[in-house]
Design an enzyme around this catalytic site. Structure first.
Site, mmCIF file in Angstrom:
data_model
loop_
_atom_site.group_PDB
_atom_site.id
_atom_site.type_symbol
_atom_site.label_atom_id
_atom_site.label_comp_id
_atom_site.label_asym_id
_atom_site.label_seq_id
_atom_site.Cartn_x
_atom_site.Cartn_y
_atom_site.Cartn_z
ATOM 1 N N LYS A 17 56.606 3.506 38.284
ATOM 2 C CA LYS A 17 56.664 4.769 37.529
ATOM 3 C C LYS A 17 57.020 4.468 36.084
ATOM 4 O O LYS A 17 58.027 3.822 35.808
ATOM 5 C CB LYS A 17 57.696 5.725 38.119
ATOM 6 C CG LYS A 17 57.781 7.052 37.325
ATOM 7 C CD LYS A 17 58.624 8.074 38.038
ATOM 8 C CE LYS A 17 60.091 8.048 37.653
ATOM 9 N NZ LYS A 17 60.388 8.583 36.311
ATOM 10 N N ASP A 73 54.724 9.423 34.473
ATOM 11 C CA ASP A 73 55.587 10.604 34.624
ATOM 12 C C ASP A 73 55.850 11.237 33.251
ATOM 13 O O ASP A 73 56.914 11.061 32.675
ATOM 14 C CB ASP A 73 56.896 10.133 35.288
ATOM 15 C CG ASP A 73 57.903 11.234 35.498
ATOM 16 O OD1 ASP A 73 57.542 12.416 35.454
ATOM 17 O OD2 ASP A 73 59.089 10.889 35.713
ATOM 18 N N LYS A 108 55.108 14.689 32.611
ATOM 19 C CA LYS A 108 55.436 16.116 32.813
ATOM 20 C C LYS A 108 54.833 17.022 31.738
ATOM 21 O O LYS A 108 55.563 17.682 30.989
ATOM 22 C CB LYS A 108 56.952 16.327 32.851
ATOM 23 C CG LYS A 108 57.677 15.535 33.929
ATOM 24 C CD LYS A 108 59.149 15.924 34.006
ATOM 25 C CE LYS A 108 59.916 15.165 35.053
ATOM 26 N NZ LYS A 108 60.150 13.753 34.745
ATOM 27 N N ASP A 166 51.696 22.637 28.305
ATOM 28 C CA ASP A 166 51.175 23.164 27.030
ATOM 29 C C ASP A 166 50.037 24.127 27.382
ATOM 30 O O ASP A 166 49.802 24.407 28.561
ATOM 31 C CB ASP A 166 50.700 21.989 26.147
ATOM 32 C CG ASP A 166 50.805 22.314 24.658
ATOM 33 O OD1 ASP A 166 50.444 23.448 24.272
ATOM 34 O OD2 ASP A 166 51.243 21.449 23.886
ATOM 35 N N ILE A 167 49.326 24.593 26.382
ATOM 36 C CA ILE A 167 48.225 25.516 26.687
ATOM 37 C C ILE A 167 47.118 24.746 27.417
ATOM 38 O O ILE A 167 47.007 23.514 27.262
ATOM 39 C CB ILE A 167 47.670 26.212 25.420
ATOM 40 C CG1 ILE A 167 47.154 25.178 24.409
ATOM 41 C CG2 ILE A 167 48.731 27.113 24.798
ATOM 42 C CD1 ILE A 167 46.385 25.796 23.245
ATOM 43 N N THR A 175 65.517 19.417 38.754
ATOM 44 C CA THR A 175 66.750 19.451 39.562
ATOM 45 C C THR A 175 67.974 19.686 38.686
ATOM 46 O O THR A 175 69.050 19.995 39.186
ATOM 47 C CB THR A 175 66.922 18.148 40.376
ATOM 48 O OG1 THR A 175 66.610 17.042 39.541
ATOM 49 C CG2 THR A 175 66.018 18.124 41.578
ATOM 50 N N GLN A 220 73.024 10.740 40.620
ATOM 51 C CA GLN A 220 72.293 11.578 41.569
ATOM 52 C C GLN A 220 73.305 12.325 42.432
ATOM 53 O O GLN A 220 74.248 11.744 42.933
ATOM 54 C CB GLN A 220 71.381 10.712 42.455
ATOM 55 C CG GLN A 220 70.280 9.985 41.700
ATOM 56 C CD GLN A 220 69.109 10.876 41.317
ATOM 57 O OE1 GLN A 220 69.158 12.104 41.470
ATOM 58 N NE2 GLN A 220 68.061 10.287 40.786
ATOM 59 N N ARG A 243 67.428 2.623 39.868
ATOM 60 C CA ARG A 243 68.556 1.701 39.746
ATOM 61 C C ARG A 243 68.888 0.858 40.980
ATOM 62 O O ARG A 243 69.262 -0.311 40.822
ATOM 63 C CB ARG A 243 69.779 2.468 39.233
ATOM 64 C CG ARG A 243 69.638 2.814 37.751
ATOM 65 C CD ARG A 243 70.539 3.932 37.326
ATOM 66 N NE ARG A 243 70.115 5.220 37.898
ATOM 67 C CZ ARG A 243 70.720 6.358 37.667
ATOM 68 N NH1 ARG A 243 71.784 6.398 36.888
ATOM 69 N NH2 ARG A 243 70.260 7.479 38.217
HETATM 70 O O1 C5P Z 1 67.690 5.262 39.160
HETATM 71 P P1 C5P Z 1 67.244 6.395 40.038
HETATM 72 O O2 C5P Z 1 66.816 5.940 41.427
HETATM 73 O O3 C5P Z 1 68.226 7.534 40.092
HETATM 74 O O4 C5P Z 1 65.900 6.926 39.326
HETATM 75 C C1 C5P Z 1 65.215 8.069 39.773
HETATM 76 C C2 C5P Z 1 64.025 8.326 38.887
HETATM 77 O O5 C5P Z 1 63.446 9.576 39.267
HETATM 78 C C3 C5P Z 1 64.352 8.451 37.402
HETATM 79 O O6 C5P Z 1 63.222 7.979 36.660
HETATM 80 C C4 C5P Z 1 64.532 9.949 37.214
HETATM 81 O O7 C5P Z 1 64.254 10.350 35.901
HETATM 82 C C5 C5P Z 1 63.495 10.487 38.187
HETATM 83 N N1 C5P Z 1 63.753 11.862 38.649
HETATM 84 C C6 C5P Z 1 64.907 12.215 39.314
HETATM 85 N N2 C5P Z 1 65.097 13.501 39.729
HETATM 86 C C7 C5P Z 1 64.158 14.421 39.499
HETATM 87 C C8 C5P Z 1 62.982 14.092 38.848
HETATM 88 C C9 C5P Z 1 62.816 12.772 38.429
HETATM 89 O O8 C5P Z 1 65.764 11.379 39.541
HETATM 90 N N3 C5P Z 1 64.340 15.645 39.947
#
Ligand code: C5P
Length: 233
Positions: free
Chosen positions: A32, A59, A61, A64-65, A119, A190, A211
């Site tokens: 990603k 990714d 996201k 826009d129009i 989220t 998270q 991570r």
């Molecule tokens: O390091 P980690 O496993 O937390 O990375 C999760 C990835 O998913 C990051 O790139 C984060 O920006 C993305 N992401 C997320 N939650 C979301 C949407 C995207 O953690 N709701």
């Protein structure tokens, strides 16, 4: 249905990213690329990673129009990425335009998935900032169904929402889920996490893991463990 582990390469620049990927000499994991890396390294980073044989989820996201999104998606599609995304809140005309833009002259296109609600958006922000007075779970499922009806392939969601998304939108509608942690690793920022095995049981199609792999002492071993736990093999 292809199930896979996607590594979130949340690195600041090209050199760091390619150095990380150099460690994978046997397998070519799904990668990603997010806004930070794309805006710093530019489209050439996509081409370089693709040339090494990695499938790519870009990714960015988009929101826009319809005309702008359509033309931008055509550019992203020409980079030969495998998954692109946008905000479902751009509404149906924008999502349909995105699909048109993504479709290549030979009829193929990358998968297109939607962000429903970020989220980081909670009920309070939904009501006060967006003036949406419905429970957030209902809003998420409504946006998922709108994305499906517009012709999209799936949504980004929490593994905790995957089963419900499949119930509402069908089993073949993809759930791409971040928020995954090994049972013995820290959650970082998270809030609600699931192990790869539980994410599989919950119906995730792709798990996005950053991570726990990128910061591991042995990233290749961490990736292999993740694949083993998620795919059960
Ligand atoms: O390091 P980690 O496993 O937390 O990375 C999760 C990835 O998913 C990051 O790139 C984060 O920006 C993305 N992401 C997320 N939650 C979301 C949407 C995207 O953690 N709701």
């Amino acid at each position: 249905m292809a199930k896979d582990v996607i590594i979130a390469c949340d690195f600041a620049g090209e050199a760091e990213t390619l150095k990380f990927l150099d460690q994978f000499t046997e397998e070519r994991p799904f990668v990603k690329i997010g806004m930070e890396l794309f805006y710093s390294a530019g489209p050439s980073i996509v081409k370089k990673i693709k040339e090494r044989g990695h499938p790519i989820f870009l990714d960015l996201k988009l929101h826009d129009i319809p005309n702008t999104v359509k033309k931008t998606m055509a550019v992203l599609s020409s980079l030969d990425v495998d998954i692109c995304n946008l905000h479902a809140s751009g509404t149906t005309p924008m999502m349909k335009a995105a699909l048109e833009g993504l479709t290549r002259p030979d009829g193929t296109r990358p998968l297109l998935i939607a962000v429903t609600q970020l989220t980081s958006t909670d009920q309070e922000a939904l009501e006060n900032d967006l003036l949406i007075h419905e429970p957030i779970d209902k809003v998420v499922m409504h946006y998922a169904l709108t994305a499906k009806n517009a012709g999209l392939d799936g949504v980004v969601c929490s593994p905790l929402e995957a089963a419900k998304v499949h119930e509402v939108c069908g089993e073949s509608f993809l759930t791409v889920t971040p928020g995954v942690r090994f049972a013995d690793s820290k959650a970082d920022d998270q809030k609600r996490v699931m192990t790869p095995e539980k994410a599989r049981e919950a119906g995730s199609d792709y798990i996005v893991v950053g991570r726990p792999i990128t910061q591991a002492d042995d990233p290749v071993a961490a990736y292999r463990r993740c694949v083993k736990e998620f795919l059960g093999k």
